[in-house]
Design a protein around this motif. Structure first.
Motif, PDB file in Angstrom:
ATOM      1  N   ARG A  74       0.827  -1.209   0.000  1.00 25.12           N
ATOM      2  CA  ARG A  74       0.000   0.000   0.000  1.00 25.12           C
ATOM      3  C   ARG A  74       0.859   1.255   0.000  1.00 25.12           C
ATOM      4  O   ARG A  74       0.463   2.285  -0.541  1.00 25.12           O
ATOM      5  CB  ARG A  74      -0.902   0.018   1.240  1.00 25.12           C
ATOM      6  CG  ARG A  74      -1.868  -1.128   1.352  1.00 25.12           C
ATOM      7  CD  ARG A  74      -2.555  -1.102   2.712  1.00 25.12           C
ATOM      8  NE  ARG A  74      -1.585  -1.169   3.818  1.00 25.12           N
ATOM      9  CZ  ARG A  74      -1.882  -0.959   5.100  1.00 25.12           C
ATOM     10  NH1 ARG A  74      -3.133  -0.639   5.438  1.00 25.12           N
ATOM     11  NH2 ARG A  74      -0.952  -1.053   6.023  1.00 25.12           N
ATOM     12  N   SER A  75       2.015   1.183   0.679  1.00 29.70           N
ATOM     13  CA  SER A  75       2.929   2.323   0.758  1.00 29.70           C
ATOM     14  C   SER A  75       2.209   3.585   1.233  1.00 29.70           C
ATOM     15  O   SER A  75       2.354   4.670   0.659  1.00 29.70           O
ATOM     16  CB  SER A  75       3.589   2.564  -0.603  1.00 29.70           C
ATOM     17  OG  SER A  75       4.711   3.398  -0.490  1.00 29.70           O
ATOM     18  N   LEU A  79       1.830   7.266  -0.429  1.00 29.87           N
ATOM     19  CA  LEU A  79       0.638   7.338  -1.275  1.00 29.87           C
ATOM     20  C   LEU A  79      -0.334   8.403  -0.777  1.00 29.87           C
ATOM     21  O   LEU A  79      -0.941   9.123  -1.567  1.00 29.87           O
ATOM     22  CB  LEU A  79      -0.048   5.971  -1.315  1.00 29.87           C
ATOM     23  CG  LEU A  79      -1.173   5.811  -2.340  1.00 29.87           C
ATOM     24  CD1 LEU A  79      -0.625   5.882  -3.762  1.00 29.87           C
ATOM     25  CD2 LEU A  79      -1.906   4.482  -2.128  1.00 29.87           C
ATOM     26  N   THR A  80      -0.484   8.522   0.540  1.00 29.46           N
ATOM     27  CA  THR A  80      -1.412   9.512   1.090  1.00 29.46           C
ATOM     28  C   THR A  80      -0.900  10.946   0.945  1.00 29.46           C
ATOM     29  O   THR A  80      -1.618  11.897   1.250  1.00 29.46           O
ATOM     30  CB  THR A  80      -1.712   9.224   2.570  1.00 29.46           C
ATOM     31  OG1 THR A  80      -0.471   9.125   3.286  1.00 29.46           O
ATOM     32  CG2 THR A  80      -2.489   7.926   2.731  1.00 29.46           C
ATOM     33  N   THR A  84       2.958   8.808  -6.506  1.00 24.81           N
ATOM     34  CA  THR A  84       2.490   7.687  -7.326  1.00 24.81           C
ATOM     35  C   THR A  84       3.632   6.865  -7.905  1.00 24.81           C
ATOM     36  O   THR A  84       3.393   5.786  -8.443  1.00 24.81           O
ATOM     37  CB  THR A  84       1.592   8.181  -8.469  1.00 24.81           C
ATOM     38  OG1 THR A  84       2.310   9.149  -9.244  1.00 24.81           O
ATOM     39  CG2 THR A  84       0.313   8.810  -7.923  1.00 24.81           C
ATOM     40  N   ALA A 131       0.658  -0.536  -4.941  1.00 21.27           N
ATOM     41  CA  ALA A 131      -0.221   0.619  -5.103  1.00 21.27           C
ATOM     42  C   ALA A 131       0.442   1.739  -5.890  1.00 21.27           C
ATOM     43  O   ALA A 131      -0.236   2.650  -6.363  1.00 21.27           O
ATOM     44  CB  ALA A 131      -0.674   1.136  -3.739  1.00 21.27           C
ATOM     45  N   GLN A 132       1.760   1.696  -6.017  1.00 27.13           N
ATOM     46  CA  GLN A 132       2.504   2.740  -6.710  1.00 27.13           C
ATOM     47  C   GLN A 132       3.311   2.148  -7.854  1.00 27.13           C
ATOM     48  O   GLN A 132       3.618   0.954  -7.875  1.00 27.13           O
ATOM     49  CB  GLN A 132       3.477   3.434  -5.748  1.00 27.13           C
ATOM     50  CG  GLN A 132       2.834   4.183  -4.609  1.00 27.13           C
ATOM     51  CD  GLN A 132       3.884   4.588  -3.590  1.00 27.13           C
ATOM     52  OE1 GLN A 132       4.524   3.740  -2.982  1.00 27.13           O
ATOM     53  NE2 GLN A 132       4.071   5.882  -3.414  1.00 27.13           N
ATOM     54  N   SER A 406       8.962   4.174   2.776  1.00 28.52           N
ATOM     55  CA  SER A 406       7.530   4.359   2.975  1.00 28.52           C
ATOM     56  C   SER A 406       6.999   3.290   3.921  1.00 28.52           C
ATOM     57  O   SER A 406       7.344   2.122   3.815  1.00 28.52           O
ATOM     58  CB  SER A 406       6.797   4.284   1.645  1.00 28.52           C
ATOM     59  OG  SER A 406       5.430   4.587   1.823  1.00 28.52           O
ATOM     60  N   ASP A 472      -1.739   9.212 -13.774  1.00 23.63           N
ATOM     61  CA  ASP A 472      -1.311   9.319 -12.379  1.00 23.63           C
ATOM     62  C   ASP A 472      -1.726  10.710 -11.928  1.00 23.63           C
ATOM     63  O   ASP A 472      -1.160  11.713 -12.392  1.00 23.63           O
ATOM     64  CB  ASP A 472       0.203   9.152 -12.250  1.00 23.63           C
ATOM     65  CG  ASP A 472       0.695   7.773 -12.694  1.00 23.63           C
ATOM     66  OD1 ASP A 472      -0.111   6.826 -12.678  1.00 23.63           O
ATOM     67  OD2 ASP A 472       1.884   7.655 -13.055  1.00 23.63           O
ATOM     68  N   VAL A 502      -3.667   5.986  -9.820  1.00 18.76           N
ATOM     69  CA  VAL A 502      -2.438   5.399 -10.334  1.00 18.76           C
ATOM     70  C   VAL A 502      -2.801   4.600 -11.574  1.00 18.76           C
ATOM     71  O   VAL A 502      -3.601   3.662 -11.507  1.00 18.76           O
ATOM     72  CB  VAL A 502      -1.752   4.502  -9.286  1.00 18.76           C
ATOM     73  CG1 VAL A 502      -0.486   3.870  -9.867  1.00 18.76           C
ATOM     74  CG2 VAL A 502      -1.416   5.299  -8.027  1.00 18.76           C
ATOM     75  N   THR A 507      -6.950   4.959  -6.221  1.00 22.79           N
ATOM     76  CA  THR A 507      -6.174   4.230  -5.209  1.00 22.79           C
ATOM     77  C   THR A 507      -6.361   4.830  -3.821  1.00 22.79           C
ATOM     78  O   THR A 507      -6.338   4.120  -2.818  1.00 22.79           O
ATOM     79  CB  THR A 507      -4.686   4.234  -5.603  1.00 22.79           C
ATOM     80  OG1 THR A 507      -4.566   3.742  -6.943  1.00 22.79           O
ATOM     81  CG2 THR A 507      -3.879   3.341  -4.695  1.00 22.79           C
ATOM     82  N   PHE A 513      -7.232   4.516   1.737  1.00 26.05           N
ATOM     83  CA  PHE A 513      -6.818   3.551   0.717  1.00 26.05           C
ATOM     84  C   PHE A 513      -8.035   2.821   0.166  1.00 26.05           C
ATOM     85  O   PHE A 513      -8.876   2.328   0.917  1.00 26.05           O
ATOM     86  CB  PHE A 513      -5.826   2.564   1.328  1.00 26.05           C
ATOM     87  CG  PHE A 513      -5.282   1.554   0.347  1.00 26.05           C
ATOM     88  CD1 PHE A 513      -4.602   1.972  -0.787  1.00 26.05           C
ATOM     89  CD2 PHE A 513      -5.442   0.200   0.568  1.00 26.05           C
ATOM     90  CE1 PHE A 513      -4.084   1.056  -1.692  1.00 26.05           C
ATOM     91  CE2 PHE A 513      -4.936  -0.733  -0.327  1.00 26.05           C
ATOM     92  CZ  PHE A 513      -4.253  -0.312  -1.455  1.00 26.05           C
TER      93      PHE A 513
END
Length: 529
Positions: A74-75, A79-80, A84, A131-132, A406, A472, A502, A507, A513
């Protein structure tokens, strides 16, 4: 019908141009259009971006998430924030590996090391689900371990040709270039000519040379001169990782460093740099030990520290050379992570605290920690100037990185403190330096996180919101975006990013998430079709 329609947002295309109020349509993994707001069309998902910024996904040009992304794809920490794409490979990379290197890597993890090539690793991440997007440089230290080992000597002609052949193979398979970290053995054992010869191969594939340069302190200007020599002689684009002047006594060197880069750019050299927006670095405590004692590899170093005569020699080298300022430095060294249970009690404490508790000098506390833990001991060094950071941030050729791993504020990630840059680098620039301090315009900051790194790395159809480019996309509230992580309480997600796409897949939705793993392994410009 569109898959996603983002309506009514202030669209920043990633070029640095002012925003326009527009709708962004996404079909499949691509941007279908960027049109004036009020587009009438059907979409599977509609995102209301009124009063929000819509921009390209951010590219973290210097990430160390190559292991964590396998443990938690998820990273979330990145990601938050709208990141990306993660880029790995500073000094060390996940390939190319000899059988011996692969076995050593396997010994250090409970995850299966099923790859030998860097390209195989990247495909492994994509197949497992991420996720990325992920991409990587070839680590110059990894190349040297593969070709030479841990010997402190020049590479022989045959060893150099072996390494050049490895570079050609990995570049053809999608590597971005070569990244060195010239304060860490065995990468630091490579001389300028060796790096030029390796980067000549990178140039054939339109790649990039990135570097944690050989000195960020007393010889900062000399180290930059070496970097620029490599870029010019090899004919490659160049990226200075985490540009800084480290150590209070060296802060005055930052102006000269910036001038050297700007002179090179004015002469036509394609050189850029990046920073993380904090006054402290993070690395291994072992970096205080001179390179010659690292010869043979980490285990040999730990054995030397446990041998009284060798330990005395190391201690003398530290205390007599001025490399270790002892008590003055100890208060600015924060222990982040140790491996053994007895040493974990010191996580979150300074080296000065440990020395006082044990009744020893800080230099002895440092060597004791490394010797007993038999790891590099992750630490934060508070050695940088906020004024210098601001000087870098206002330069249009300086991008943003995390130089971190991350993670998420849960599970085993909470076992140790970390540098807040793991959770906050990009959000901190957008919230603190853009909105609150007004140090740089929002359009410019977005460019430095998207279009600029995409151009430096040669990532095709990434980093810009344009029709036909990969979708992205980040949606965030400029009034609320902010980092929350601190050195005292680092495991906190940033706020203000509401949606992330992404490759066209939502995502992050509503700030949380969405369960999608749409990331891909990205290739550099010289990859075989």
């Amino acid at each position: 019908m569109l898959d996603v329609l983002i309506t009514g947002g202030h669209v920043y295309d990633g070029s640095g141009a002012p925003p326009v109020r527009a709708d962004v349509g996404v079909a499949g993994d691509r941007i279908a259009f960027v049109s004036p707001a009020g587009t009438e069309t059907e979409a599977g998902t509609r995102i209301d971006a009124a009063s929000k910024a819509v921009c390209p996904g951010f590219i973290n040009i210097l990430s160390h998430s190559n292991w964590s992304i396998l443990r938690d794809p998820r990273s979330l920490g990145e990601l938050t924030q709208g990141v990306t794409t993660e880029v790995f490979g500073e000094g060390t990379s996940m390939g190319p590996l000899t059988p011996r290197m692969k076995a050593a890597l396997q010994d250090d993890t409970d995850l299966e090391v099923s790859w030998s090539r860097l390209s195989e690793y990247l495909r492994h991440v994509e197949r497992r689900g991420t996720a990325q997007n992920v991409a990587s440089f070839i680590g110059a230290g990894t190349l040297r371990t593969n070709g030479v080992g841990y010997a402190e000597r020049p590479a022989t002609p045959s060893e150099l040709e072996h390494m050049r052949a490895l570079v050609a193979e990995e570049m053809a398979d999608g590597a971005l270039g070569i990244a060195s970290a010239l304060i860490y053995p065995p990468g630091s054992y490579a001389d300028t000519e060796e790096l030029v010869r390796l980067c000549e191969v990178v140039a054939r594939y339109d790649g990039c040379y990135a570097s944690h340069i050989r000195s960020e302190g007393a010889d900062l200007h000399g180290a930059l001169a070496e970097f620029l020599t490599i870029v010019r002689e090899a004919g490659v684009r160049g990226e200075v990782f985490h540009l800084k002047a480290a150590g209070r006594e060296h802060w005055s060197r930052m102006d000269g460093a910036i001038e050297l880069i700007e002179q090179a750019r004015a002469a036509g050299d394609p050189v850029t740099a990046d920073v993380y927006p904090y006054p402290a670095s993070a690395t291994g405590l072992t970096t205080i030990i001179p390179d010659r004692f690292h010869e043979g590899g980490p285990e040999v170093l730990y054995n030397r520290l446990n041998d009284p005569r060798a330990r005395a020699e190391i201690r003398h080298a530290l205390t007599s050379s001025g490399r270790w300022a002892d008590s003055a430095d100890a208060t600015s060294v924060l222990i982040l992570q140790a491996e053994t249970e007895p040493n974990r009690v010191w996580q979150g404490r300074t080296l000065a605290d440990i020395a006082a508790a044990r009744g020893v000098r800080p230099v002895d506390a440092a060597l004791d920690l490394i010797a007993s833990d038999r790891t590099r001991i992750e630490v934060a060094f508070f050695s940088m100037s906020e004024e210098n950071l601001r000087k870098a941030l206002v330069r249009p050729w300086v991008g943003i990185c995390s130089d971190g791993t991350s993670m998420a504020p849960e599970g085993t990630f909470l076992d140790a403190p970390t540098h807040p840059r793991a959770y906050g680098s990009f959000a901190r620039v957008l919230g603190h330096y853009v909105r609150d301090e007004k140090l740089l315009p929002l359009a410019d900051a977005i460019h430095r996180m998207s279009g600029l790194p995409a151009a430096t790395l040669g990532l095709r159809e990434r980093g810009m919101l344009r029709e036909g480019h990969f979708a992205d996309v980040v949606v965030f509230d400029p009034e609320t975006v902010i980092d929350r992580a601190t050195f005292e309480n680092p495991h906190q997600l940033s706020a203000g990013v509401t949606e992330v796409l992404v490759n066209g897949t939502v995502t992050i939705s509503g700030g949380t998430f969405a369960g999608a793993y749409a990331g891909r392994a990205l290739a550099g410009p010289g990859a075989r079709a």
